[in-house]
Design an enzyme around this catalytic site. Structure first.
Site, PDB file in Angstrom:
ATOM      1  CD1 TRP A  83      -9.111   9.677  -4.892  1.00 27.33           C
ATOM      2  CD2 TRP A  83      -9.704  10.104  -2.737  1.00 27.33           C
ATOM      3  NE1 TRP A  83      -7.950  10.677  -4.322  1.00 27.33           N
ATOM      4  CE2 TRP A  83      -8.344  10.815  -2.897  1.00 27.33           C
ATOM      5  CE3 TRP A  83     -10.018  10.448  -1.357  1.00 27.33           C
ATOM      6  CZ2 TRP A  83      -7.477  11.400  -2.250  1.00 27.33           C
ATOM      7  CZ3 TRP A  83      -9.045  10.793  -0.331  1.00 27.33           C
ATOM      8  CH2 TRP A  83      -7.796  11.407  -0.732  1.00 27.33           C
ATOM      9  CG  ASP A 118      -5.340  13.942  -5.184  1.00 26.12           C
ATOM     10  OD1 ASP A 118      -6.426  13.362  -4.873  1.00 26.12           O
ATOM     11  OD2 ASP A 118      -4.357  13.353  -5.637  1.00 26.12           O
ATOM     12  CG  ASP A 135      -5.120   6.804  -6.405  1.00 25.74           C
ATOM     13  OD1 ASP A 135      -6.063   7.388  -6.553  1.00 25.74           O
ATOM     14  OD2 ASP A 135      -3.902   7.126  -5.885  1.00 25.74           O
TER      15      ASP A 135
END
Ligand code: BMA
Length: 745
Positions: free
Chosen positions: A182, A148, A203
């Site tokens: 992302w 992440d 997300d």
């Protein structure tokens, strides 16, 4: 001195470690399950085991869902040496035991970390511990890492993921790297050799078409928003490096039709299929969606091409995804809140995917069987005619999805047989070819059975080239004064003796009346645009195409069967000398010219022609935009001549171009040939064996064809007495160079 040796050695060690990511994993988009979408941080080993059991019991493992991935919140603290440990309350038996449990059931285990100081939920991040974490995961026998991007102020994204990629590589265990950055730093531009997939946006949340802003400022996005972000990135995805529009929300609360649309679109986009629902308590509808094996096959298709949106009409989106073997997945997505009826005419969907696969649909020349991927029923065939096939109603926020499979002809065509023969011969060696070989040579013309090449080496060229320039005018002789009658006879003779026939065409300029070669003034005219439908020379050009086709159709054997041959129109278009060349028309216009010609000829001769597309050597990257596509080209050719004093440049360029074209051919399983080549008047007596042969033998080339022996001022093949005669004879002795007797049965 010793110090220097050490430094040098150290450098080598570093270079050695500067490895690529793990290869051979992620050749298909990854499939599995992840804890986050349903359970967020509330996870423990019992839950994970339960899901692992469910994956097996439901049959989902066998449907392809093999990864079972922990997301955030599995972590405990680092130990005194800095090694990360599992949260002892939630995972009392530790990660290794969980991995064993999962592996015993034929599944793989995934884990989660973060490039920053802490994970998004505040657990320890990997920053500064990358090699140590990778080593720990490998010791636990973990198979997958999602990394992440929280808490990464001042960290360089590429550097951070490269570091973890190298660490995983150095750990010795093949571990899939799922980058979860992302899309903020456009990983598709730089991560191909670093990770196996990368998130392309924020997300997802369980919603079809809206965003949700969190009080902390970040946003979650719905299914449609994910699609919009993923759509433009298709050229960056492929086997081993996928765009990831985030994990699935199927079964988490959307309506059944929304879930169906969501799942279908992920399959159309070759996206990772990571489930996010509770598999222990799914509804039958959810299970049926997630286990639709026909759609999973679309997602997992070997070509690995992300689908494209071809059109949007009446609020409907028309998506296509090329599949292995000439199939296409076709989905009509209705993102609106009301049902939409649509009268489907297949002719509105003729397309070629120039951006990625170079494959086309061709509903105007091919018939496809139609398989409904949700009802699992066959719905007939596509129509060649320009009319409505059926009126369909696509429910609100739903899809209609088909697999289209070309209806195959049962017996192989003569073109297919020729293609198979060429492929087989290419394994044996490279055929020698000569243009206009039987008509004339150095000091003779039109002597029955004669050939300069045969006079010298006692055998005919395996390939003979013939030229149709002039046929379009309806005259008796071609632009080089060869009577078409004689040409027809020699084509038949070459075919009968077991040789290969290839035909080129330098038609005149239908707009200006000039030759195929443009002069200064003609350079400002777009003849190609003029011959396309609607252009002012289209009518004339159709007459020309009719004359061309009539001649080609007259090439028959004694039993009246069409002779199979290689046709090579619109060649050397990467150069600016022909009216269809570079700078004289756009890539789209060129391809339209190619398609129009091919479709016109194929109406009469659908089964006996192999089509060869040949740019000139020294072409640049744009030239590939003019490639008509793997389903329109059988032989990818190159035209390459050596110039005087240009040996070094020739060798370099030839290798560069052949490497590029062989790569293209490999991707599309096409043949490759040096469709024209030579060194005018062969002033170098060692050229054949010293310069040409060593280059071409490096590539899987079907044939090389040298141009015509027009007269003593312009010839390309040897004849008795030319300076290169001995060297040519030497080359022909090589087992790798094939003459007629080497290929005729
Ligand atoms: C060119 C030259 C011309 C000929 C044309 C078509 O390369 O050989 O003399 O007219 O090909 O064959």
């Amino acid at each position: 001195m010793r110090k220097i040796v050490c430094i040098v050695l150290g450098l080598f060690v570093c270079l050695g470690l500067e490895a690529q990511k793990w290869e051979k994993i992620g050749d298909r988009p990854q499939m599995g399950w992840n804890t986050w979408n349903k359970f967020a941080g509330n996870i423990n080993e019992e839950l994970v085991r339960g899901i692992a059991d469910a994956l097996v019991e439901t049959g989902m493992r066998d449907a392809g869902y093999t990864y079972i991935n922990l997301d955030d919140c599995w972590h405990g603290e680092r130990d005194a040496d800095g090694f990360i440990q599992a949260d002892a309350k939630r995972f009392p038996n530790g990660i290794k035991a969980l991995a064993d449990y999962v592996h015993a059931r034929g599944l793989k285990l995934g884990i989660y970390s973060d490039c920053g100081t802490a994970t998004c939920a505040g657990r320890p991040g990997s920053l500064g511990h990358e090699y140590q974490d990778a080593l720990q995961y490998a010791r636990w026998e973990v198979d997958y890492l999602k990394e992440d991007w929280c808490n990464t102020t001042d960290i360089n994204a590429r550097g951070a993921y490269k570091l973890m990629s190298d660490a995983l590589r150095a750990s010795g265990r093949p571990i899939f790297l799922s980058m979860c950055e992302w899309g903020s730093n456009k990983p598709w531009l730089w991560a191909r050799d670093i990770g196996h997939s990368w998130r392309i946006g924020p997300d997802i949340w369980c919603n079809f078409d809206s965003t949700r802003v969190h009080p902390q400022g970040f946003t979650d996005i719905g299914v449609m928003q994910c699609i919009r972000l993923c759509e433009p990135l298709r050229k960056y995805a492929g086997p081993g490096h996928w765009n990831d529009p985030d994990m699935l929300e199927v079964g988490n609360g959307m309506t059944v039709n929304e879930d169906r649309a969501h799942f279908t679109m992920w399959c159309m986009m070759a996206s990772p299929l990571i489930l996010g629902n509770d598999l222990r308590s799914m509804s039958p509808e959810t299970k049926a969606i997630l286990m639709n094996s026909e759609l999973i096959a679309v997602d997992q298709d070997e070509l690995g091409v992300q689908g494209l949106r071809f059109a949007t009409e009446q609020g409907l989106e028309f998506w296509f995804k090329p599949l292995k073997g000439g199939d296409w997945a076709f989905t009509i997505l209705n993102p609106t809140k009301a049902p939409v009826s649509y009268a489907l005419n297949w002719q509105h969907f003729n397309l070629t995917d120039m951006e990625v696969s170079r494959l086309g649909t061709h509903f105007d020349s091919k018939v496809y069987r139609i398989r409904n991927l949700w009802t699992h029923k066959d719905e007939g065939k596509t129509l060649l005619a320009d009319k409505v096939w059926r009126t369909l109603t696509v429910p609100a926020r739903d899809v209609i999805s088909y697999r289209l499979t070309p209806v195959s002809t049962k017996t192989p065509t003569t073109a297919q047989l020729l293609s198979t023969r060429l492929a087989r011969l290419a394994k044996k060696g490279i055929m020698f070819g000569h243009q206009d070989d039987p008509f004339y040579g150095l000091g003779w013309s039109y002597e029955e059975g004669r050939s300069d090449v045969r006079d010298l080496v006692g055998d005919y060229p395996a390939v003979m080239g013939f030229e149709l320039g002039g046929i379009e005018l309806g005259v008796e002789k071609n632009l080089d004064s060869v009577p078409f009658q004689v040409m027809r006879r020699e084509i038949l003779a070459q075919h009968r003796r077991g040789g290969i026939v290839t035909i080129s065409w330098h038609p005149r300029n239908p707009l200006t009346g000039g030759t195929a070669w443009v002069n200064g003034e003609e350079r400002s005219k777009n003849t190609v645009a003029a011959v396309l439908p609607g252009g002012r020379s289209h009518g004339v050009f159709e007459i020309w195409l009719r004359r061309l086709t009539a001649f080609l159709a007259s090439l028959k054997d004694e039993q009246g069967r069409p002779i199979p041959f290689i046709f090579r129109p619109w060649h050397e278009n990467s150069g600016g000398w022909f009216w269809w060349g570079r700078g004289l028309c756009s890539s789209q216009e060129y391809r339209a010219l190619w398609n129009m010609t091919q479709d016109f000829v194929a109406q009469t001769l659908p089964y006996n022609i192999l089509w060869s597309w040949s740019p000139n050597y020294g072409f640049d990257a744009d030239a590939l935009d003019t490639y008509p596509g793997h389903d329109r080209v059988d032989i990818i050719g190159l035209d390459a001549y050596q110039q005087r004093n240009g040996e070094e440049a020739f060798i370099k360029q030839l290798n560069k171009d052949l490497a590029t074209l062989c790569q293209l051919a490999r991707e599309g399983r096409r043949l490759v040939a040096l469709t024209e080549c030579g060194f005018q008047n062969i002033p170098d007596p060692t050229w054949w064996t010293r310069v040409l042969q060593p280059q071409i033998e490096k590539y899987p080339i079907s044939y090389f064809l040298v141009w015509r022996n027009a007269d003593r001022r312009q010839y390309f093949a040897p004849a008795p007495g030319t300076a290169d005669a001995k060297d040519f004879t030497e080359m022909v002795k090589s087992k790798k160079i094939l003459m007629l007797k080497d290929i005729a049965k």
